[in-house]
Write a protein that holds these residues in place. Structure first.
Motif, short mmCIF file in Angstrom:
data_model
loop_
_atom_site.label_atom_id
_atom_site.label_comp_id
_atom_site.label_asym_id
_atom_site.label_seq_id
_atom_site.Cartn_x
_atom_site.Cartn_y
_atom_site.Cartn_z
N TRP A 116 0.80 -1.21 0.00
CA TRP A 116 0.00 0.00 0.00
C TRP A 116 0.84 1.28 0.00
CZ3 TRP A 116 0.94 3.17 4.13
CH2 TRP A 116 1.57 2.58 5.24
N ALA A 117 2.08 1.23 0.53
CA ALA A 117 2.91 2.44 0.58
C ALA A 117 3.36 2.82 -0.83
CB ALA A 117 4.12 2.21 1.49
N TRP A 118 3.69 4.10 -1.01
CA TRP A 118 3.93 4.61 -2.36
C TRP A 118 5.09 3.90 -3.05
CZ3 TRP A 118 2.24 6.83 -6.48
CH2 TRP A 118 3.13 7.35 -7.40
N ASP A 119 6.27 3.90 -2.41
CA ASP A 119 7.44 3.35 -3.08
C ASP A 119 7.34 1.84 -3.30
OD1 ASP A 119 8.61 5.75 -3.38
OD2 ASP A 119 10.20 5.48 -1.91
N GLU A 120 6.68 1.13 -2.38
CA GLU A 120 6.59 -0.31 -2.58
C GLU A 120 5.65 -0.66 -3.74
OE1 GLU A 120 4.97 -2.58 0.64
OE2 GLU A 120 3.38 -1.15 1.07
N ILE A 121 4.75 0.26 -4.09
CA ILE A 121 3.89 0.04 -5.27
C ILE A 121 4.58 0.56 -6.53
CG2 ILE A 121 1.71 0.67 -6.35
CD1 ILE A 121 0.46 0.82 -3.59
N ALA A 122 5.03 1.80 -6.49
CA ALA A 122 5.53 2.44 -7.71
C ALA A 122 6.94 1.99 -8.08
CB ALA A 122 5.52 3.96 -7.53
N THR A 123 7.76 1.66 -7.09
CA THR A 123 9.18 1.40 -7.37
C THR A 123 9.55 -0.06 -7.28
OG1 THR A 123 9.68 3.59 -6.47
CG2 THR A 123 11.52 2.08 -6.75
N TRP A 124 9.12 -0.75 -6.20
CA TRP A 124 9.60 -2.11 -5.96
C TRP A 124 8.54 -3.17 -6.29
CZ3 TRP A 124 14.43 -0.97 -5.55
CH2 TRP A 124 14.83 0.17 -4.86
N GLY A 125 7.37 -3.05 -5.68
CA GLY A 125 6.36 -4.09 -5.85
C GLY A 125 5.81 -4.17 -7.26
N LEU A 173 9.66 -3.27 8.61
CA LEU A 173 9.47 -4.71 8.74
C LEU A 173 8.22 -5.19 8.02
CD1 LEU A 173 10.35 -5.28 12.52
CD2 LEU A 173 11.78 -5.79 10.53
N PHE A 174 7.33 -4.28 7.64
CA PHE A 174 6.11 -4.73 6.97
C PHE A 174 5.78 -3.91 5.72
CE2 PHE A 174 4.93 -2.18 10.76
CZ PHE A 174 4.34 -1.08 10.16
N ILE A 175 6.73 -3.15 5.20
CA ILE A 175 6.53 -2.51 3.91
C ILE A 175 7.67 -2.95 2.98
CG2 ILE A 175 5.29 -0.52 4.80
CD1 ILE A 175 7.86 1.09 4.69
N ALA A 176 7.35 -3.05 1.70
CA ALA A 176 8.30 -3.59 0.72
C ALA A 176 9.21 -2.48 0.21
CB ALA A 176 7.56 -4.27 -0.42
N TYR A 177 10.08 -2.00 1.08
CA TYR A 177 11.08 -1.00 0.71
C TYR A 177 12.46 -1.67 0.70
CZ TYR A 177 8.11 3.18 1.07
OH TYR A 177 7.16 4.15 0.87
N ALA A 178 13.40 -1.05 0.01
CA ALA A 178 14.75 -1.60 -0.08
C ALA A 178 15.65 -1.12 1.05
CB ALA A 178 15.39 -1.21 -1.41
N ASP A 179 15.14 -0.25 1.94
CA ASP A 179 15.98 0.29 3.01
C ASP A 179 16.42 -0.79 3.98
OD1 ASP A 179 15.51 3.56 2.84
OD2 ASP A 179 13.83 2.38 2.10
N LEU A 180 15.57 -1.77 4.26
CA LEU A 180 15.93 -2.84 5.17
C LEU A 180 17.06 -3.68 4.59
CD1 LEU A 180 15.04 -4.02 7.93
CD2 LEU A 180 13.62 -5.63 6.66
N ALA A 181 16.98 -3.98 3.30
CA ALA A 181 18.06 -4.71 2.64
C ALA A 181 19.36 -3.91 2.66
CB ALA A 181 17.67 -5.05 1.21
N LEU A 182 19.26 -2.60 2.42
CA LEU A 182 20.44 -1.75 2.45
C LEU A 182 21.07 -1.74 3.83
CD1 LEU A 182 22.26 0.30 0.99
CD2 LEU A 182 20.65 2.09 1.68
N ALA A 183 20.26 -1.65 4.89
CA ALA A 183 20.78 -1.67 6.25
C ALA A 183 21.45 -3.01 6.56
CB ALA A 183 19.64 -1.41 7.24
N PHE A 184 20.86 -4.10 6.09
CA PHE A 184 21.42 -5.43 6.33
C PHE A 184 22.80 -5.56 5.70
CE2 PHE A 184 22.07 -9.77 4.83
CZ PHE A 184 21.91 -10.50 5.99
N TYR A 185 22.91 -5.22 4.43
CA TYR A 185 24.21 -5.37 3.75
C TYR A 185 25.24 -4.37 4.28
CZ TYR A 185 22.16 -8.60 0.41
OH TYR A 185 21.56 -9.70 -0.17
N THR A 186 24.81 -3.17 4.64
CA THR A 186 25.75 -2.19 5.19
C THR A 186 26.29 -2.66 6.54
OG1 THR A 186 24.53 -0.41 4.08
CG2 THR A 186 26.03 0.22 5.84
#
Length: 279
Positions: free
Chosen positions: A125-134, A227-240
């Motif tokens: 439902w969030a903007w970036d997870e619809i328009a950019t990732w999802g 933790l519940f939106i499909a953004y890439a920030d969590l992946a970026l934090a993990f790899y960093t």
């Protein structure tokens, strides 16, 4: 588990990129087959080396030859760690969890129970997870390849997350926004597991490392929301975190074997998961 997940997500997404470049449509056998074969070859080589070293060591013992140990470097490192407190690994604590540790674990368990339910009960439902990732992931799944013909938002962004979601759609057999978002609470849990492991290797006690992990997870809403939106920030934090943590341990001479290889893999994950700034 955290390292395996991070490296696995990177390899799967890069191999899917290679398949699209070769003009081959996405399919689970085509994605997993070469990767599983590569893993089998690696395990076979490792087992062969182990058997060879075991046979050589056994032969030396049977002949009664007092030779220098094969792992002389490891012996010297163990002696170094036993005499120098800066190189000493944290002692393994076999005692039971105390009340504070149970409290920290309960807080984290409550957090991830909420995040998992929140992720799986709502679609994207969030903007970036619809328009950019999802949206990209759904288009890639339907086209079975990289297809940007109907996408206008940030096509220059790296595609680790869309390709990973596409892979999960292929595993599920459908483009289910509800189920596929369960990967984000899992990713967050693995991020905190990695943080806890790094803190322990830096010398913190189990209680202090667990308390620090719980504090950093619960002291704000940004981490919880991701933790519940499909953004890439969590992946970026993990790899960093992985790249910085293992590089720091290597500089302090506390890193496990293969740490620089992991640093390289996690740096690649950082570059492949998100891009900010002008194209």
């Amino acid at each position: 588990a955290a390292l395996s997940f991070g490296v696995g997500a990177l390899l799967v997404s890069l191999w899917m990129l290679a398949l699209a470049w070769m003009g081959l449509p996405f399919a689970l056998p085509r994605i997993l087959g070469p990767l599983l074969a590569l893993a089998a070859v690696g395990l076979g080589l490792k087992f062969s080396v182990f058997c060879f070293l075991f046979s050589v060591n056994k032969k030396s013992l049977s002949q009664g030859v007092e030779s220098e140990p094969l792992n002389s470097r490891e012996v010297s490192l163990e002696e170094k760690e036993s005499t120098n407190p800066l190189h000493r690994k944290p002692k393994t604590e076999n005692r039971k969890l105390d009340s504070w540790e149970w409290l920290f674990l309960s807080l984290l368990a409550t957090l991830f129970l909420f995040a998992t339910l929140r992720a799986m009960l709502y679609p994207m439902w969030a903007w970036d997870e619809i328009a950019t990732w999802g949206c990209k992931a759904r288009v890639f799944y339907e086209a079975r390849t990289l297809d940007f013909s109907c996408i206008e938002a940030h096509n220059y962004y790296p595609n680790l997350l869309p390709l990973l979601l596409t892979y999960l759609y292929l595993c599920l057999g459908q483009a289910s926004d509800h189920l596929v978002k369960a990967v984000f609470p899992l990713w967050g849990a693995l991020l905190l597991t990695l943080l806890f492991s790094l803190l322990r290797r830096m010398g913190l006690t189990r209680r202090l490392a667990l308390g620090t992990t719980a504090f950093l997870a619960l002291n704000g809403t940004i981490f919880i929301a991701h933790l519940f939106i499909a953004y890439a920030d969590l992946a970026l934090a993990f790899y960093t975190l992985g790249a910085a943590g293992f590089l720091y341990l290597w500089l302090c001479d506390r890193a496990p074997r293969g740490s620089l290889t992991l640093v390289a893999c996690f740096c690649a994950g950082m570059a492949w998961c998100k891009y900010e700034g002008p194209p």
